[in-house]
Design an enzyme around this catalytic site. Structure first.
Site, PDB file in Angstrom:
ATOM      1  N   GLU A 117      58.217  54.200  93.220  1.00  8.92           N
ATOM      2  CA  GLU A 117      56.974  54.016  92.471  1.00  8.92           C
ATOM      3  C   GLU A 117      57.300  53.820  90.989  1.00  8.92           C
ATOM      4  O   GLU A 117      58.233  54.437  90.466  1.00  8.92           O
ATOM      5  CB  GLU A 117      56.068  55.253  92.611  1.00  8.92           C
ATOM      6  CG  GLU A 117      55.530  55.492  94.019  1.00  8.92           C
ATOM      7  CD  GLU A 117      54.417  54.533  94.422  1.00  8.92           C
ATOM      8  OE1 GLU A 117      53.815  53.878  93.542  1.00  8.92           O
ATOM      9  OE2 GLU A 117      54.149  54.426  95.636  1.00  8.92           O
ATOM     10  N   CYS A 118      56.509  52.997  90.324  1.00  9.75           N
ATOM     11  CA  CYS A 118      56.765  52.774  88.896  1.00  9.75           C
ATOM     12  C   CYS A 118      56.284  53.939  88.047  1.00  9.75           C
ATOM     13  O   CYS A 118      56.731  54.140  86.927  1.00  9.75           O
ATOM     14  CB  CYS A 118      56.092  51.485  88.438  1.00  9.75           C
ATOM     15  SG  CYS A 118      54.288  51.543  88.533  1.00  9.75           S
TER      16      CYS A 118
END
Ligand code: SF4
Length: 237
Positions: free
Chosen positions: A226-227
């Protein structure tokens, strides 16, 4: 407005049987300051199509990290043109050159979490400031890290004010999303016809093989899924 965690949990459960359009309609009726975020994945494109049919001027925001594929930028232009999108493009506070001067060359390799924090998370946090509700295209079956998302989730802004994250596609599968996109003539990223299943920044995205997880091509080999845009805040309910 509905922010109280128990009331939200009840409503979220009730909406499990609703269509994404019904969930969007509830969100538009309930929360005056509302916006959709999208990175123009196939889910975001479907969501934009549904949302503008209900509210043509719905605010939409996206983050341009300066590392986007040309195909993603072309899609962004196509969607703006087709839907006359009320789109706000957020950018990082520093350019890639400034980032290189401060943190060294190719921060996306040496410290992808820091690169995402600068180029994705901070601009997104600016975009959601003051909103009552933030609509996303997250789906539960996209990855393990998204398997537990709720249709309505309560969070707090940095100043303590509450907001609700609305995930109208939480229940949808990848197939459901594609079925909608094809049936409604929704534009999508041409990279998705060339072996990519999820498209982010070009240095951190690769095509994926048959049978691989649909987000396996993001930060491959970096131990990152996930960013941070969807994980920077702790859920309150
Ligand atoms: Fe940087 Fe890669 Fe994150 Fe994009 S996805 S902001 S290039 S680390």
């Amino acid at each position: 407005m509905m922010f109280e965690p128990d009331a939200l949990a009840r409503k979220s459960k009730e909406l499990e049987g609703a269509t994404p359009e019904q969930i969007l309609a509830f969100a538009f009726e309930t929360y005056p300051k509302i916006a959709i975020s999208t990175a123009f994945g196939v889910e975001g494109c479907a969501l934009v199509d549904m949302a503008v049919k209900l509210r043509p001027d719905v605010p939409v925001f996206t983050v341009d990290t300066d590392y986007l594929f040309a195909e993603t930028l072309a899609l962004r232009d196509r969607l703006v043109e087709k839907y006359k999108l009320n789109l706000k493009v957020l950018r990082p506070l520093i350019t890639i050159e400034e980032q290189t001067q401060r943190h060294g060359l190719n921060l996306y390799q040496s410290n992808p979490d820091q690169c995402c924090a600068i180029r994705k998370v901070e601009p997104a946090q600016r975009a959601i400031e003051g909103l009552d509700a933030w609509i996303t295209g997250l789906r539960r079956d996209q990855s393990e890290s998204r398997a537990a998302i709720q249709i309505l989730e309560r969070y707090d802004h940095a100043d303590g004010q509450p907001y609700v994250k609305v995930n109208p596609l939480a229940n949808w599968t990848r197939k459901d999303t594609w079925r909608y996109v094809m049936a409604n003539g929704v534009p999508y990223n041409e990279l998705l016809d060339r072996g990519y299943k999820s498209v982010g920044c070009w240095p951190c995205t690769r095509p994926v093989g048959e049978g691989e997880d649909e987000r396996a091509g993001r930060w491959a080999g970096q131990g990152k899924t996930e960013c941070g845009i969807h994980t920077f805040a702790a859920r309150k309910g």
